[in-house]
Design a protein around this motif. Sequence first.
Motif: not given
Length: 168
Positions: A62-72, A118-136
């Motif tokens: 199924r589709p997901t919102d974000v995938l993270s591929f850590p190199m470390v 119920g929030h902005s696209k900017k907030r959702e996008f930023a959340f996904l980047i933060a989430h993925s960065m923590l995975h990295l």
Amino acid sequence: MTILVENEVNRELDFDYEEVIEAVINKTLETENCPYETEVNVLLTGNGEIHTANKEFRGIDRPTDVLSFPMVDYDYPSDFSYVEANPESYINPETDELLLGDIMISVDKVYEQADEYGHSKKREFAFLIAHSMLHLLGYDHIDEAERKVMEVKQEAILDALGITRNGG
């Protein structure tokens, strides 16, 4: 720092997504005391493409919102001892930057989840980047305790940037 952004979707975002990517990545690295200049790749895609990747890499059909591929490799989150011990495995010799990993975001999911929560696209996008960065950086949310740690860190990063549920 090098951030390579590729946008393969035709859907417009109503904010400067490259600016948001850079701000969130920088704040995450600062928060986690990353001692290196880093390289991160970000791919903006749609549900179809991320569905294919999710099935291929995670076995989830199924589709997901974000995938993270850590190199470390990490013993624990934001522990850079493997990098220090083996810089040739993790540092780009051309740039002297830590190859942190890749982020893949479904812009379709950004739209869907911003409406759902119920929030902005900017907030959702930023959340996904933060989430993925923590995975990295070695974080995960396999169990409840790990999930809570990530949740607190994500909110702190976004709050520090003024990207709140209601404010941005």
